[in-house]
Design an enzyme around this catalytic site. Structure first.
Site, mmCIF file in Angstrom:
data_model
loop_
_atom_site.group_PDB
_atom_site.id
_atom_site.type_symbol
_atom_site.label_atom_id
_atom_site.label_comp_id
_atom_site.label_asym_id
_atom_site.label_seq_id
_atom_site.Cartn_x
_atom_site.Cartn_y
_atom_site.Cartn_z
ATOM 1 N N ASP A 57 0.837 -1.199 0.000
ATOM 2 C CA ASP A 57 0.000 0.000 0.000
ATOM 3 C C ASP A 57 0.876 1.256 0.000
ATOM 4 O OD1 ASP A 57 -2.771 1.082 0.424
ATOM 5 O OD2 ASP A 57 -1.811 1.960 2.188
ATOM 6 N N GLU A 96 1.849 -0.491 -5.039
ATOM 7 C CA GLU A 96 0.824 0.493 -5.387
ATOM 8 C C GLU A 96 1.525 1.844 -5.372
ATOM 9 O OE1 GLU A 96 -3.140 2.838 -3.923
ATOM 10 O OE2 GLU A 96 -1.446 2.455 -2.636
#
Ligand code: NOJ
Ligand code: CA
Length: 558
Positions: free
Chosen positions: A214, A273
């Site tokens: 993330d 990401e």
């Protein structure tokens, strides 16, 4: 066209099709209206039949759910609402039994404010060991009343929150690039670095095949935390420099993480990401000694236009080829407006998405959006590299724009001053059955109603269900199953070379090894080559005529 290593010889992550499970909304096994680990387990046969190679499970750790799991309170356990660690271990084994790899979501940029570290930091004094794990700073102004700098949180409002010290006085500020309940970790602190390494090993020891990282472009902040100089033009173009994104320090971390992955048997991997551009910056995350995949978000910000899409494909493939990495295509995820709506209006996810998130249903042409979303999917699955699918896209579910305001949960809603409805519309629990019982089959408990699911399902939701598409010729579900089966059978699909076919300015067409070609028509009807044998199409094809917004996979027969 030359062929690369065969599928059995190359690492799985070079061209895997990975299915993203937003755990809260996938399947509920105990009737509380919340998806869970057991729910995923019960649907493994569905995933197997779909034909995907891997699943990515969004954060399933204990969390107060201010950002639905992206606020982690403990990285080494499972959220009790979702199950137990033993359930998770069982799921990993069972998925492997089905031949499905499993990757978990790791959130290294910030913890939850409920994390034991942050709770200790609140109780501790300024400059303590406890505070050094986070980004605490004194405020500016006479009494430290002003935030340390002018940074803004991604969800809206200032990125700094002031704390009350143990003696009851207003004290220091801490940085939160996302919600107030998501304090940023201090990656200059070796204790943070080593804790996250332990977290990776904890899950690798339990057999996970990899991680989705993330905010992989976050973590490190520019020294001195300088103010941002506003540049409206750069802001509009999305090229403005933010001193908290894409800093050099992250690459040292990924180099050391890669060593950890490589120390385990099997091809363990990670996907970043990283919302960075241009593509050459993304390539830096997938250099040979760093991560294996980085999401390619180009298609989330594209117009429905052949010339633009061709340009984006070229840039993406060329930039990554320089470092020998495959491209990882994405058309949907839990943060963006569903492709059915987005592609219908031909809008991007850049900037103001209000029109897409709350627009009047009358302005949407779902049939056209569905056709375009299906065509985009066939394009993605024929391109070189891997693909990440998001649950529900195989059903062509549209964005849900009629969630009542008092049921919206995304922190964006509040932090935007109730202007941006946020991302709930793409996170509504999946419809498994057309019958409203058990929240359209989302829950094992038949008495659960659609509005009792954690996010309410709309009355019209059932028509997109799995059971109304299962085995139905021409349904989107059938199309995905066929596409994935063909992709598996065709050795030339996935990783490997492609060649453009010149078929007009409104057409994206390319050839892959095995005399395989994909055509997507963005303009007026065109004629396919007369030697085409149609393998799969997203809409009706009469003779060799390809209608607008339609895509086909064909074999060119000599
Ligand atoms: C990206 C995740 O995909 C998103 O859902 C989350 O809100 C932010 N990172 C913050 O963790
Ligand atoms: Ca449940």
């Amino acid at each position: 066209m030359s062929q690369l290593a065969s599928r059995d010889e190359r690492p799985w992550w070079r061209d895997a099709v990975t299915y993203q499970i937003y755990i809260r909304s996938f399947a509920d096994s105990n009737g509380d209206g919340i998806g869970d680990v057991e729910g995923i387990r019960s649907r493994l046969p569905y995933l197997k039949k779909l034909g995907i190679d891997a699943i990515w499970i969004t954060p399933w750790y204990p969390s107060p759910q201010h950002d639905h799991g992206y606020d982690v309170a403990d990285y080494m356990d499972i959220e009790p609402e979702y199950g137990t660690l033993a359930d998770a271990e069982e799921l990993i084994k069972e998925a492997h039994g089905f031949g499905i790899k499993l990757i978990v979501d790791i959130v290294p940029n910030h913890t939850s404010s409920d994390h034991a570290w942050f709770q200790a930091a609140l109780k501790a004094a300024p400059n303590s060991v406890e505070r050094y794990r986070y980004m605490f700073r004194d405020g500016k102004g006479v009494n430290g009343d002003l935030p340390p700098n002018n940074w803004e949180a991604v969800f809206g409002g200032p990125a700094w929150e002031r704390v009350t010290e143990a003696n009851g006085t207003l004290g220091q500020w801490y940085l939160h690039l996302f919600a107030v309940e998501q304090p940023d970790l201090n990656w200059e602190n070796p204790e943070v670095v080593s804790h996250l390494e332990d977290v990776l090993k904890f899950w690798l020891d339990r057999g996970v095949d990899g991680f989705r990282i993330d905010v992989a472009h976050g973590m490190f902040k520019e020294a001195g935390l300088p103010d941002i100089t506003k540049d409206p033009v750069a802001e509009m173009l999305g090229t403005d420099h933010k001193p908290f994104w894409d800093q050099e320090g992250v690459h040292d971390i990924y180099r050391s993480w890669r060593k950890i992955f490589d120390s385990y048997p099997g091809d363990r991997m990670a996907v970043a990401e990283a919302w960075v551009s241009p593509a050459s910056r993304i390539a830096r995350y997938v250099r040979p000694d760093e991560l294996q995949n980085s999401f390619n978000f180009e298609m989330l910000t594209t117009l429905w236009k052949a010339s633009e899409i061709k340009k984006k494909i070229n840039h993406s493939i060329d930039a990554l080829a320089e470092v020998g990495a495959p491209t990882s295509w994405v058309f949907n995820n839990h943060d963006v407006v569903r492709s059915v709506d987005r592609l219908d209006l031909g809008l991007t996810n850049h900037g103001d998405t209000t029109r897409l998130r709350q627009g009047d249903p009358a302005q949407f042409n779902i049939a056209r959006g569905t056709l375009r979303a299906r065509s985009a999917a066939l394009m993605m699955l024929a391109l070189p590299g891997g693909a990440y699918l998001y649950q529900g896209e195989e059903l062509a579910v549209p964005e849900v724009r009629d969630i009542p305001e008092d049921r919206l949960t995304d922190p964006r809603w509040k932090m935007s001053g109730y202007l941006d409805r946020g991302r709930d519309g793409c996170r509504v629990p999946l419809p498994w059955s057309s019958n409203p019982e058990g929240a359209f089959g989302f829950s094992k408990d038949d008495t659960l109603t659609p509005t009792q699911a954690w996010l309410p399902q709309s009355a019209w939701w059932g028509k997109f269900s799995v059971d109304s598409q299962d085995g139905v010729e021409g349904s989107t579900l059938s199309m995905y199953r066929e596409a994935l089966a063909i992709r598996k059978a065709e050795q030339g699909l996935g990783d490997g070379p492609m060649e453009w076919i010149q078929a007009g300015e409104d057409v994206v067409a390319f050839e892959r090894p095995g005399d395989f070609a994909c055509y997507i028509n963005f303009g007026a009807a065109i004629e396919l080559p007369s030697n085409s044998q149609i393998l799969l199409a997203t809409g009706p094809v009469h003779g060799h005529t390809l209608a607008t917004d339609t895509a086909v996979w064909i074999r060119l027969i000599s």
